[in-house]
Scaffold this motif. Structure first.
Motif, short mmCIF file in Angstrom:
data_model
loop_
_atom_site.label_atom_id
_atom_site.label_comp_id
_atom_site.label_asym_id
_atom_site.label_seq_id
_atom_site.Cartn_x
_atom_site.Cartn_y
_atom_site.Cartn_z
N VAL A 135 -30.88 15.25 7.67
CA VAL A 135 -30.61 13.81 7.85
C VAL A 135 -31.20 13.02 6.70
CG1 VAL A 135 -30.81 11.85 9.43
CG2 VAL A 135 -30.84 14.16 10.35
N SER A 136 -30.34 12.37 5.94
CA SER A 136 -30.85 11.55 4.84
C SER A 136 -31.27 10.19 5.38
CB SER A 136 -29.74 11.36 3.79
OG SER A 136 -28.72 10.55 4.36
N THR A 137 -31.98 9.44 4.56
CA THR A 137 -32.42 8.11 4.98
C THR A 137 -31.22 7.23 5.31
OG1 THR A 137 -34.25 8.40 3.48
CG2 THR A 137 -33.91 6.18 4.30
N ASP A 138 -30.17 7.35 4.50
CA ASP A 138 -28.97 6.56 4.76
C ASP A 138 -28.34 6.94 6.10
OD1 ASP A 138 -29.16 5.06 2.57
OD2 ASP A 138 -27.64 6.13 1.38
N GLN A 139 -28.31 8.24 6.37
CA GLN A 139 -27.70 8.67 7.65
C GLN A 139 -28.50 8.17 8.84
OE1 GLN A 139 -27.51 12.79 6.49
NE2 GLN A 139 -25.34 12.86 7.00
N LEU A 140 -29.80 8.11 8.66
CA LEU A 140 -30.67 7.65 9.74
C LEU A 140 -30.37 6.18 10.08
CD1 LEU A 140 -32.83 9.03 11.39
CD2 LEU A 140 -34.55 8.18 9.79
N ARG A 141 -29.85 5.48 9.09
CA ARG A 141 -29.50 4.07 9.32
C ARG A 141 -28.10 3.91 9.88
NH1 ARG A 141 -31.80 2.61 3.55
NH2 ARG A 141 -34.00 2.35 4.13
N ARG A 142 -27.38 5.04 9.98
CA ARG A 142 -26.01 4.95 10.50
C ARG A 142 -25.82 5.90 11.69
NH1 ARG A 142 -20.97 3.34 7.48
NH2 ARG A 142 -20.88 2.51 9.58
N PRO A 143 -26.54 5.61 12.79
CA PRO A 143 -26.43 6.51 13.95
C PRO A 143 -24.99 6.67 14.45
CG PRO A 143 -27.72 4.54 14.49
CD PRO A 143 -27.54 4.54 13.02
#
Ligand SMILES: C[S@@+](CC[C@H](N)C(=O)[O-])C[C@H]1O[C@@H](n2cnc3c(N)ncnc32)[C@H](O)[C@@H]1O
Ligand SMILES: [Zn+2]
Ligand SMILES: [Zn+2]
Ligand SMILES: [Zn+2]
Ligand SMILES: [Zn+2]
Ligand SMILES: [Zn+2]
Ligand SMILES: [Zn+2]
Length: 495
Positions: A135-143
């Motif tokens: 999980v990248s930081t960007d993905q963590l922001r796009r649940p």
């Protein structure tokens, strides 16, 4: 009006408003709703309680006759079952898990696709045979991208906004000066608000997501997410969530609130309207000035054929021409593969002339109607409205004295406009059947009507007979796929 039949209540099952003070049994999804079967000729049937949120008994099989006496033992078993369905982690636990997860090095950030959860290092072993992803930081922001959209067609299909629609909604609301968005069943909108705040190019906005999908508790703090059922206005975490909502609805420093709801389309309109009215009531009580007649500004996203039913429940709303579309809906999205025109619209109590629809997408302003409409929706001088509901150019029939769909012809024998191949003289069939998609009859006369309902095996009193419960979008057996059937329904609608 035919289109008004496109709702569950008209299937012959009605939701009965709860009597004040009368206790209501609870299923794992909170207080149940009281239903009544209405037979042909308006004869009233027996009343029963069933789940407000699930339309498939596989998801929740709660059933109780209204007058049924339930033994102490069964009540205890029910309570234990309700408890067992609670999420594994509390929201507080999830918040602390999220903090820990965020501080992990990138190569230790893992998400289990099978369990749909963020994993902490100590948990990797237990999920080693599962499918996991980094999980990248960007993905963590796009649940809403990371989580698999729920795809239970009957109860809770999660159709996520395209960028086009979510940006339009957010730009519009920001442009109207709203600073707080109550996102009811709109996780992607909440996500976009948070992403935009990070960019720091716009004035920051606050958002609170109310949704039944508790996977989202993994990503949001307690004042950003409440586990909520919009069919019975039930907060799974009780008063604590009620307090979060109250705090959010309080408009300090001129921070105007707006509510945006995108319920599952098979949803019952009346219970939804009543939950939204309760939210409005909470908001109104918190207003410092006298707003005794005013509702919270809202946008309710729903297919156009529910217009009569929604307006019946919320008369201050107007349906706008804007076509909302979804990334993961085979029919409701723009482009080559999908149906070009989504049937999903905005119902709002915000003044329609203030909701500017994009010119480059083919909308124009009608100065008579004082609202933005699709260009093909030409103003009819005789009806004095822009009449089209489905985005096509409708035409006026002087005999019917109203505008009708372009494919309809006036039939002398039936005395009204209908499809050229309608079953003439039978007074039915103009829009086909919402139950099975056939153009031969209306839903009320559908021979499959009863088989398309969920049946509940009730206990003792029904003598083991299967009891018809709630209408379904899909019948139990011998059915085409949901998408194929919906395509057929839509084809019937658009003729
Ligand atoms: C049609 S989807 C809308 C998603 C939205 N278009 C978005 O992109 O954010 C319906 C949403 O309502 C939620 N939902 C379904 N049933 C619900 C219920 N009974 N109470 C609250 N939320 C519910 C789903 O989890 C889902 O997020
Ligand atoms: Zn339930
Ligand atoms: Zn797992
Ligand atoms: Zn007009
Ligand atoms: Zn007309
Ligand atoms: Zn006509
Ligand atoms: Zn005819």
């Amino acid at each position: 009006m035919e289109v008004s039949e496109a709702n569950d209540e008209s299937f012959g099952i009605e939701v009965i408003p709860a009597e004040d003070g009368k206790p209501v049994p609870c299923c794992p999804h909170g207080p149940t709703l009281l239903f009544e079967k209405v037979a042909k000729g308006g004869e009233k049937g027996r009343r029963f309680y069933a789940c407000s949120a699930c339309r498939d008994r596989k998801d929740c099989n709660f059933f109780q006759w209204e007058e049924e006496k339930v033994s102490e033992v069964r009540l205890l078993a029910r309570e234990a079952e309700n408890q067992s369905k609670r999420p594994v982690f509390t929201q507080q636990e999830n918040c602390s898990r999220f903090r820990k997860f965020s501080s992990l090095p990138l190569d230790e950030k893992k998400f289990c696709q099978d369990c749909q959860m963020l994993l902490l290092p100590g948990e990797h072993g237990a999920h080693s045979s599962h499918r996991t992803t980094a999980v990248s930081t960007d993905q963590l922001r796009r649940p809403s991208v990371l989580l698999r959209p729920l795809d239970n067609k009957k109860s809770n299909a999660q159709y996520l906004f395209t960028d086009r629609s979510s940006h339009f909604l957010l730009d519009t609301l920001a442009g109207l000066g709203y600073k707080k968005v109550l996102c009811v069943g709109t996780p992607r909108l909440q996500e976009l608000i948070k992403l935009r705040n990070l960019e720091q190019k716009h004035e920051p906005m606050k958002s609170l997501l109310l949704d039944i999908d508790f996977r989202y508790t993994q990503f949001y703090s307690q004042d950003e997410f409440c586990h909520y059922n919009m069919f019975n206005h039930h907060f799974f975490d009780g008063e604590a969530s009620g307090a979060v909502l109250q705090a959010f609805l309080t408009e300090c420093d001129g921070q105007k609130v707006v509510m945006v709801a995108d319920p599952p389309f098979g949803g019952l309109v009346k219970p939804l309207a009543s939950s939204f009215s309760l939210i409005s009531h909470t908001w109104r009580k918190l207003q410092s000035s006298d707003c005794s007649n005013i509702d919270i500004p809202m946008m309710w996203i729903f297919p156009y054929f529910f217009e009569p039913r929604i307006l019946e429940c919320l008369p201050s709303c107007t349906m706008l021409d804007y076509q909302v579309d979804y990334d993961n809906h085979p029919l409701y999205k723009h482009g080559k593969t999908g149906r070009k025109q989504s049937p999903v619209r905005l119902f709002t109590n915000i003044s329609p002339r203030d909701v500017v629809l994009p010119k480059d997408e083919g909308y124009r302003f009608c100065s008579v109607c004082q609202r933005f409409v699709l260009s093909l929706n030409k103003h009819c001088a005789k009806c004095n409205v822009c009449p089209s509901k489905d985005g096509r150019e409708w035409k006026h029939c002087s005999m019917c004295e109203k505008c009708v769909k372009p494919s309809w012809r006036h039939c002398q024998r039936c005395g009204r406009c209908a499809l050229p191949d309608h079953p003439c003289g039978q007074g039915a069939g103009q829009e086909g059947c919402f139950n099975c998609g056939s153009l031969e009859h209306k839903r009320k006369a559908c021979p499959l009507k009863d088989t398309h309902r969920i049946s509940h095996r009730s206990n003792a009193k029904s003598g083991g007979k299967r009891v018809s419960h709630r209408p379904l979008l899909k019948p139990k057996a011998k059915r085409k796929s949901g998408a194929a059937r919906r395509a057929k329904q839509l084809a019937a609608l658009s003729k």
